[in-house]
Scaffold this motif. Structure first.
Motif, PDB file in Angstrom:
ATOM      1  N   ASP A  32      17.529  84.605  -8.879  1.00 59.55           N
ATOM      2  CA  ASP A  32      18.864  84.428  -8.293  1.00 59.55           C
ATOM      3  C   ASP A  32      19.136  85.540  -7.297  1.00 59.55           C
ATOM      4  O   ASP A  32      18.275  86.410  -7.050  1.00 59.55           O
ATOM      5  N   ALA A  33      20.333  85.516  -6.694  1.00 60.37           N
ATOM      6  CA  ALA A  33      20.688  86.486  -5.667  1.00 60.37           C
ATOM      7  C   ALA A  33      20.692  87.911  -6.217  1.00 60.37           C
ATOM      8  O   ALA A  33      20.264  88.849  -5.535  1.00 60.37           O
ATOM      9  N   ALA A  34      21.170  88.086  -7.448  1.00 58.91           N
ATOM     10  CA  ALA A  34      21.185  89.420  -8.046  1.00 58.91           C
ATOM     11  C   ALA A  34      19.763  89.947  -8.219  1.00 58.91           C
ATOM     12  O   ALA A  34      19.490  91.133  -7.996  1.00 58.91           O
ATOM     13  N   GLY A  35      18.846  89.066  -8.598  1.00 59.10           N
ATOM     14  CA  GLY A  35      17.455  89.459  -8.725  1.00 59.10           C
ATOM     15  C   GLY A  35      16.853  89.844  -7.391  1.00 59.10           C
ATOM     16  O   GLY A  35      16.056  90.788  -7.295  1.00 59.10           O
ATOM     17  N   ALA A  36      17.238  89.124  -6.335  1.00 59.91           N
ATOM     18  CA  ALA A  36      16.762  89.457  -4.991  1.00 59.91           C
ATOM     19  C   ALA A  36      17.267  90.831  -4.569  1.00 59.91           C
ATOM     20  O   ALA A  36      16.533  91.625  -3.967  1.00 59.91           O
ATOM     21  N   LYS A  37      18.532  91.113  -4.875  1.00 61.31           N
ATOM     22  CA  LYS A  37      19.096  92.435  -4.580  1.00 61.31           C
ATOM     23  C   LYS A  37      18.301  93.529  -5.269  1.00 61.31           C
ATOM     24  O   LYS A  37      17.899  94.524  -4.651  1.00 61.31           O
ATOM     25  N   ASP A  38      18.060  93.352  -6.554  1.00 60.28           N
ATOM     26  CA  ASP A  38      17.342  94.368  -7.319  1.00 60.28           C
ATOM     27  C   ASP A  38      15.919  94.552  -6.792  1.00 60.28           C
ATOM     28  O   ASP A  38      15.422  95.681  -6.690  1.00 60.28           O
ATOM     29  N   THR A  39      15.264  93.457  -6.450  1.00 67.21           N
ATOM     30  CA  THR A  39      13.900  93.533  -5.933  1.00 67.21           C
ATOM     31  C   THR A  39      13.872  94.250  -4.591  1.00 67.21           C
ATOM     32  O   THR A  39      12.981  95.067  -4.316  1.00 67.21           O
ATOM     33  N   ALA A  40      14.861  93.969  -3.740  1.00 63.18           N
ATOM     34  CA  ALA A  40      14.936  94.644  -2.444  1.00 63.18           C
ATOM     35  C   ALA A  40      15.123  96.147  -2.623  1.00 63.18           C
ATOM     36  O   ALA A  40      14.508  96.953  -1.902  1.00 63.18           O
ATOM     37  N   VAL A 115      13.124  88.063   0.449  1.00 61.31           N
ATOM     38  CA  VAL A 115      12.602  88.222  -0.901  1.00 61.31           C
ATOM     39  C   VAL A 115      12.221  86.839  -1.422  1.00 61.31           C
ATOM     40  O   VAL A 115      13.036  85.910  -1.382  1.00 61.31           O
ATOM     41  N   ARG A 116      11.001  86.721  -1.915  1.00 69.37           N
ATOM     42  CA  ARG A 116      10.525  85.439  -2.423  1.00 69.37           C
ATOM     43  C   ARG A 116      10.523  85.429  -3.946  1.00 69.37           C
ATOM     44  O   ARG A 116      10.559  86.483  -4.584  1.00 69.37           O
ATOM     45  N   PRO A 117      10.459  84.229  -4.533  1.00 70.18           N
ATOM     46  CA  PRO A 117      10.503  84.137  -6.002  1.00 70.18           C
ATOM     47  C   PRO A 117       9.412  84.925  -6.706  1.00 70.18           C
ATOM     48  O   PRO A 117       9.604  85.377  -7.837  1.00 70.18           O
ATOM     49  N   ASP A 118       8.250  85.123  -6.057  1.00 73.43           N
ATOM     50  CA  ASP A 118       7.165  85.866  -6.692  1.00 73.43           C
ATOM     51  C   ASP A 118       7.362  87.372  -6.620  1.00 73.43           C
ATOM     52  O   ASP A 118       6.524  88.139  -7.100  1.00 73.43           O
ATOM     53  N   GLY A 119       8.476  87.812  -6.003  1.00 74.77           N
ATOM     54  CA  GLY A 119       8.764  89.240  -5.926  1.00 74.77           C
ATOM     55  C   GLY A 119       8.268  89.906  -4.664  1.00 74.77           C
ATOM     56  O   GLY A 119       8.440  91.114  -4.495  1.00 74.77           O
ATOM     57  N   SER A 120       7.648  89.160  -3.768  1.00 74.87           N
ATOM     58  CA  SER A 120       7.175  89.748  -2.514  1.00 74.87           C
ATOM     59  C   SER A 120       8.341  89.956  -1.562  1.00 74.87           C
ATOM     60  O   SER A 120       9.315  89.203  -1.577  1.00 74.87           O
ATOM     61  N   VAL A 121       8.235  90.993  -0.757  1.00 74.44           N
ATOM     62  CA  VAL A 121       9.281  91.361   0.193  1.00 74.44           C
ATOM     63  C   VAL A 121       8.680  91.471   1.589  1.00 74.44           C
ATOM     64  O   VAL A 121       7.680  92.153   1.785  1.00 74.44           O
ATOM     65  N   THR A 122       9.287  90.803   2.550  1.00 79.13           N
ATOM     66  CA  THR A 122       8.868  90.890   3.944  1.00 79.13           C
ATOM     67  C   THR A 122      10.007  91.486   4.753  1.00 79.13           C
ATOM     68  O   THR A 122      11.123  90.979   4.725  1.00 79.13           O
ATOM     69  N   GLU A 123       9.721  92.562   5.459  1.00 82.77           N
ATOM     70  CA  GLU A 123      10.757  93.203   6.265  1.00 82.77           C
ATOM     71  C   GLU A 123      10.994  92.424   7.550  1.00 82.77           C
ATOM     72  O   GLU A 123      10.051  92.141   8.293  1.00 82.77           O
ATOM     73  N   LEU A 124      12.248  92.100   7.809  1.00 77.35           N
ATOM     74  CA  LEU A 124      12.637  91.481   9.068  1.00 77.35           C
ATOM     75  C   LEU A 124      13.174  92.530  10.031  1.00 77.35           C
ATOM     76  O   LEU A 124      13.057  92.383  11.249  1.00 77.35           O
TER      77      LEU A 124
END
Length: 341
Positions: A32-40, A115-124
């Motif tokens: 979810d969005a909160a998970g994306a925040k934490d991963t970022a 942020v993708r579901p697998d936890g990968s992060v791509t910088e834009l």
């Protein structure tokens, strides 16, 4: 927080997979969005340890999905000068890409990534200082990529002619001028065009790394790609009262109005408000006004200003849009004057 260190290499895209060893293949790490925040934030702490905030912050979450936006969810998280905005399409969880933007008021920096579901992060957008020069680059790229300029803009004529610091923090208004080979606005492919060199002036407002307003020749909304109109435009109050001696709004306050399909919403300076409106030609009536009930102490006089504004809306009689300015006349030709944003 220690002194900021910003990367010098532009255009670098880094992908980091977090927690890949903890989960079974295919099992979503981010749900979810909160998970994306934490991963970022985990990513920032790894890549930018001198800038990333400590963990364990208490966050306030708000759904800021614009009304009428279908198929996308937008959540905003705030904590101690930090703002995180997460936008995601409404699709199957395993296919969601969370576009995540983080700004730090205290640190004065901006970062954006996916942020993708697998936890990968791509910088834009690499973590960068929200400086005037950086904001100017954003504004210039916006102009270059706008349909009007991209269609037939003459590159060597593009010139920055004015810079103003706006009332908000990390906000600037940049004025660019340029010539096009033909008249008109937007992508004019297939149209019969007058072959005449046409001069344009575009005012671009960048707020914390985002283009929030772009108006060309005080009549063309570059964000919506449409002429400025009462509806579908965000109007910001500049002054009110006697037309010959208007009262400027208080510094540090923002009063807004957005009209759409018979309803107007906005900020009255402290509280959010809503109302109904009807238009008959240039005549306008606004009624059924309601607002939240907060009390703001600063700046001094903000509540009096709010009361006067809401009262003026309720007395609205007619309106006029000219050169990107909205004027709503009320009570013996007193006037609310708004600028398009």
């Amino acid at each position: 927080m220690s002194k900021a260190k910003y990367p010098l290499v532009a255009g670098l895209v880094v992908v980091l997979v977090l927690g890949a060893c903890k989960d079974e293949p295919g099992e979503p790490v981010v749900e979810d969005a909160a998970g994306a925040k934490d991963t970022a934030f985990e990513y920032l702490q790894e890549q930018y340890p001198d800038n990333a905030p400590d963990s364990g912050l208490q966050w306030e979450e708000e759904d800021i999905t614009p009304g009428g936006l279908v198929g996308t969810s937008v959540k905003q998280f705030t904590s101690d000068g930090l703002t995180v905005t997460v936008s995601a399409p409404v699709v199957a969880p395993e296919n969601i890409i969370y576009t995540t933007t983080i700004t730090s008021i205290d640190g004065g920096w901006y970062w954006r990534g996916e942020v993708r579901p697998d936890g990968s992060v791509t910088e834009l957008s690499l973590l960068a200082e929200m400086s005037e020069e950086w904001s100017q680059d954003i504004a210039e790229e916006f102009v270059k990529n706008s349909p009007t300029f991209a269609y037939d803009g003459i590159a060597e004529t593009l010139e920055l002619t004015n810079v103003l610091m706006a009332r908000c923090l990390f906000c600037w208004a940049f004025t660019f001028e340029f010539d096009c080979l033909h008249a008109g606005y937007g992508n004019r492919e297939g149209e019969a065009l007058a072959q005449v060199i046409t001069h344009h002036e575009a005012v671009i407002i960048v707020n914390k790394g985002e283009v929030v307003s772009a108006v060309m020749d005080v009549k063309w909304d570059m964000l919506r790609q449409a002429f400025v109109s009462l509806e579908s435009t965000r109007w910001v109050l500049e002054s009110y009262g006697n037309a010959d001696n208007p009262q400027a709004i208080l510094e540090g306050t923002e009063v807004t109005a957005e009209f759409l399909a018979g309803e107007v919403i906005g900020s009255a300076g402290c509280n959010s408000y809503f109302a109904s409106y009807e238009i008959d030609g240039q005549d306008i009536t606004i009624d059924s006004i309601g607002a939240t009930e907060m009390a703001c102490l600063e700046p001094e006089g903000v509540m009096d200003q709010e009361t006067l504004y809401l009262s003026a809306l309720g007395q609205a009689e007619r309106f006029l849009i000219e050169d990107g300015t909205l004027k709503i006349f009320y009570s013996d030709d007193q006037v609310l004057t708004f600028s398009a944003e």
